[in-house]
Write a protein that holds these residues in place. Sequence first.
Motif, PDB file in Angstrom:
ATOM      1  N   ASN A 174       0.824  -1.205   0.000  1.00 51.30           N
ATOM      2  CA  ASN A 174       0.000   0.000   0.000  1.00 51.30           C
ATOM      3  C   ASN A 174       0.858   1.255   0.000  1.00 51.30           C
ATOM      4  OD1 ASN A 174      -2.392  -1.492   0.093  1.00 51.30           O
ATOM      5  ND2 ASN A 174      -2.311  -1.634   2.323  1.00 51.30           N
ATOM      6  N   LEU A 175       1.903   1.264   0.822  1.00 49.68           N
ATOM      7  CA  LEU A 175       2.738   2.454   0.931  1.00 49.68           C
ATOM      8  C   LEU A 175       3.519   2.724  -0.345  1.00 49.68           C
ATOM      9  CD1 LEU A 175       4.072   2.009   4.570  1.00 49.68           C
ATOM     10  CD2 LEU A 175       2.530   3.797   3.761  1.00 49.68           C
ATOM     11  N   PHE A 176       4.170   1.697  -0.878  1.00 50.19           N
ATOM     12  CA  PHE A 176       4.971   1.885  -2.076  1.00 50.19           C
ATOM     13  C   PHE A 176       4.089   1.983  -3.323  1.00 50.19           C
ATOM     14  CE2 PHE A 176       8.589  -0.271   0.289  1.00 50.19           C
ATOM     15  CZ  PHE A 176       9.248   0.920   0.499  1.00 50.19           C
ATOM     16  N   GLY A 177       2.992   1.231  -3.344  1.00 50.55           N
ATOM     17  CA  GLY A 177       2.123   1.233  -4.504  1.00 50.55           C
ATOM     18  C   GLY A 177       1.472   2.582  -4.759  1.00 50.55           C
ATOM     19  N   PRO A 180       4.556   5.458  -6.484  1.00 51.21           N
ATOM     20  CA  PRO A 180       5.566   4.913  -7.422  1.00 51.21           C
ATOM     21  C   PRO A 180       6.485   5.984  -7.978  1.00 51.21           C
ATOM     22  CG  PRO A 180       3.408   4.994  -8.458  1.00 51.21           C
ATOM     23  CD  PRO A 180       3.193   5.317  -7.013  1.00 51.21           C
ATOM     24  N   ARG A 181       5.939   7.169  -8.292  1.00 48.57           N
ATOM     25  CA  ARG A 181       6.764   8.223  -8.881  1.00 48.57           C
ATOM     26  C   ARG A 181       7.791   8.729  -7.878  1.00 48.57           C
ATOM     27  NH1 ARG A 181       3.580  12.936 -11.766  1.00 48.57           N
ATOM     28  NH2 ARG A 181       2.944  11.093 -12.935  1.00 48.57           N
ATOM     29  N   GLN A 182       7.362   8.917  -6.626  1.00 47.96           N
ATOM     30  CA  GLN A 182       8.297   9.388  -5.605  1.00 47.96           C
ATOM     31  C   GLN A 182       9.356   8.336  -5.306  1.00 47.96           C
ATOM     32  OE1 GLN A 182       5.080   9.852  -5.520  1.00 47.96           O
ATOM     33  NE2 GLN A 182       4.850  12.068  -5.399  1.00 47.96           N
ATOM     34  N   ASP A 221       6.424   4.031   9.109  1.00 45.87           N
ATOM     35  CA  ASP A 221       5.645   2.835   8.761  1.00 45.87           C
ATOM     36  C   ASP A 221       6.416   1.935   7.809  1.00 45.87           C
ATOM     37  OD1 ASP A 221       3.518   3.460  10.343  1.00 45.87           O
ATOM     38  OD2 ASP A 221       2.325   4.380   8.749  1.00 45.87           O
ATOM     39  N   ILE A 222       7.072   2.544   6.819  1.00 43.18           N
ATOM     40  CA  ILE A 222       7.854   1.762   5.858  1.00 43.18           C
ATOM     41  C   ILE A 222       8.948   0.979   6.575  1.00 43.18           C
ATOM     42  CG2 ILE A 222       9.516   1.930   3.962  1.00 43.18           C
ATOM     43  CD1 ILE A 222       7.868   4.296   2.913  1.00 43.18           C
ATOM     44  N   LEU A 223       9.699   1.678   7.434  1.00 43.33           N
ATOM     45  CA  LEU A 223      10.819   1.024   8.105  1.00 43.33           C
ATOM     46  C   LEU A 223      10.338  -0.003   9.126  1.00 43.33           C
ATOM     47  CD1 LEU A 223      13.183   4.102   8.578  1.00 43.33           C
ATOM     48  CD2 LEU A 223      13.263   2.325   6.827  1.00 43.33           C
ATOM     49  N   ASN A 224       9.233   0.290   9.798  1.00 40.07           N
ATOM     50  CA  ASN A 224       8.668  -0.692  10.732  1.00 40.07           C
ATOM     51  C   ASN A 224       8.277  -1.966  10.006  1.00 40.07           C
ATOM     52  OD1 ASN A 224       8.830   0.545  13.286  1.00 40.07           O
ATOM     53  ND2 ASN A 224       7.054   1.829  12.837  1.00 40.07           N
ATOM     54  N   ASN A 225       7.653  -1.811   8.838  1.00 32.79           N
ATOM     55  CA  ASN A 225       7.212  -2.973   8.089  1.00 32.79           C
ATOM     56  C   ASN A 225       8.350  -3.663   7.361  1.00 32.79           C
ATOM     57  OD1 ASN A 225       4.020  -3.339   7.988  1.00 32.79           O
ATOM     58  ND2 ASN A 225       4.484  -1.177   8.223  1.00 32.79           N
ATOM     59  N   CYS A 226       9.492  -3.012   7.285  1.00 23.72           N
ATOM     60  CA  CYS A 226      10.699  -3.664   6.773  1.00 23.72           C
ATOM     61  C   CYS A 226      11.518  -4.242   7.925  1.00 23.72           C
ATOM     62  CB  CYS A 226      11.543  -2.666   5.991  1.00 23.72           C
ATOM     63  SG  CYS A 226      10.811  -2.189   4.426  1.00 23.72           S
ATOM     64  N   ASN A 227      10.940  -4.180   9.127  1.00 22.12           N
ATOM     65  CA  ASN A 227      11.546  -4.773  10.317  1.00 22.12           C
ATOM     66  C   ASN A 227      12.864  -4.123  10.728  1.00 22.12           C
ATOM     67  OD1 ASN A 227       9.776  -7.197  11.155  1.00 22.12           O
ATOM     68  ND2 ASN A 227       9.955  -7.363   8.937  1.00 22.12           N
ATOM     69  N   TYR A 252      10.425  -4.772  -2.487  1.00 24.54           N
ATOM     70  CA  TYR A 252       9.001  -4.643  -2.831  1.00 24.54           C
ATOM     71  C   TYR A 252       8.795  -4.873  -4.326  1.00 24.54           C
ATOM     72  CZ  TYR A 252       5.020  -2.101  -4.683  1.00 24.54           C
ATOM     73  OH  TYR A 252       3.928  -1.728  -5.415  1.00 24.54           O
ATOM     74  N   LYS A 253       9.687  -4.329  -5.162  1.00 22.29           N
ATOM     75  CA  LYS A 253       9.554  -4.501  -6.603  1.00 22.29           C
ATOM     76  C   LYS A 253       9.687  -5.961  -6.986  1.00 22.29           C
ATOM     77  CE  LYS A 253      12.604  -1.491  -8.048  1.00 22.29           C
ATOM     78  NZ  LYS A 253      13.384  -0.662  -8.993  1.00 22.29           N
ATOM     79  N   VAL A 254      10.595  -6.687  -6.300  1.00 24.05           N
ATOM     80  CA  VAL A 254      10.731  -8.130  -6.577  1.00 24.05           C
ATOM     81  C   VAL A 254       9.443  -8.849  -6.238  1.00 24.05           C
ATOM     82  CG1 VAL A 254      11.946 -10.221  -5.923  1.00 24.05           C
ATOM     83  CG2 VAL A 254      13.232  -8.104  -6.251  1.00 24.05           C
ATOM     84  N   LEU A 255       8.863  -8.523  -5.073  1.00 21.82           N
ATOM     85  CA  LEU A 255       7.596  -9.142  -4.673  1.00 21.82           C
ATOM     86  C   LEU A 255       6.474  -8.779  -5.637  1.00 21.82           C
ATOM     87  CD1 LEU A 255       7.608  -8.611  -0.796  1.00 21.82           C
ATOM     88  CD2 LEU A 255       7.950 -10.743  -2.020  1.00 21.82           C
ATOM     89  N   ASN A 256       6.478  -7.542  -6.079  1.00 19.55           N
ATOM     90  CA  ASN A 256       5.413  -7.076  -6.967  1.00 19.55           C
ATOM     91  C   ASN A 256       5.455  -7.797  -8.311  1.00 19.55           C
ATOM     92  OD1 ASN A 256       3.177  -5.340  -7.136  1.00 19.55           O
ATOM     93  ND2 ASN A 256       4.308  -3.957  -8.466  1.00 19.55           N
ATOM     94  N   ARG A 257       6.671  -8.092  -8.788  1.00 17.76           N
ATOM     95  CA  ARG A 257       6.793  -8.833 -10.055  1.00 17.76           C
ATOM     96  C   ARG A 257       6.284 -10.261  -9.908  1.00 17.76           C
ATOM     97  NH1 ARG A 257      11.844  -6.054 -10.657  1.00 17.76           N
ATOM     98  NH2 ARG A 257      12.961  -7.855  -9.851  1.00 17.76           N
ATOM     99  N   ASN A 258       6.495 -10.812  -8.698  1.00 11.67           N
ATOM    100  CA  ASN A 258       6.060 -12.187  -8.474  1.00 11.67           C
ATOM    101  C   ASN A 258       4.579 -12.301  -8.188  1.00 11.67           C
ATOM    102  OD1 ASN A 258       8.692 -13.062  -8.794  1.00 11.67           O
ATOM    103  ND2 ASN A 258       9.176 -12.899  -6.613  1.00 11.67           N
TER     104      ASN A 258
END
Length: 258
Positions: A174-177, A180-182, A221-227, A252-258
Amino acid sequence: MKRILLTLFSIIPLLGLAQNEDESPVLEELTLTVVNAQTDFPLESVHVINLTQVKGTITDQKGEFTIEAAVNDTLYLSYLGFKAQKVRVTNDMFKIKDTKIALTELAYALEEVIVTPYQLTGYLEIDVKNLPVNNAYQYSISGLNASYEAGSKSPSAVTKVLGAILNPADLLRNLFGKKPRQMRKLRQMKEDDEIKNLLASKFDREVLTELLQLEKVDIEDILNNCNYSKSFINTANDLQILDAISSCYEEYKVLNRN
């Protein structure tokens, strides 16, 4: 046949407009001077970032700087002890020489810092127990070439790491999606030495929020969810935070491609 010709002639102007909209803006070298709003004295070593083009520079002894810009670009000026300022580039800035940007000095006071020395006895076994413990453990996952911090060295912490990486419904999507431009600006930021030097000296996340168009809470939030651990999030400089977000985004991009 006439109808076809009329249709073609009506479409051609629209195609021309579309091409003009897609064309990149013309970049020119812009030279401006930064001064103290109270004294009108030039300010040296002010960090200037073109937020639109993701380019950075600093002012010289005369308070002058030169940067590539286009009309309607946004410049972000940052200097210790002064209020940061955003300036929209106009046609007049290219035409009129000796254009000045004034920064307002902040009234600030240094807070008292209490330094507590370690009470060492000289006996290793005792001193080791008295030293503070860093709970920011790291876990690495094979194939991702990155390590993840977790707040507790327990089985649940490892599960949390794996869950954040493998769960398709993770908040990262949700955060990265939505940005995308930023997020694409991350690579540009890491390629500009002036921006990296600025981020390495800052801990307030202000430049990052401006460049990435994120709120500070989004960064957390991003860093928390990246542990990444709370201690890392609270103490890392802005360049380290940028590297952490960049690594997380690549995964995230790797996961998104999969």
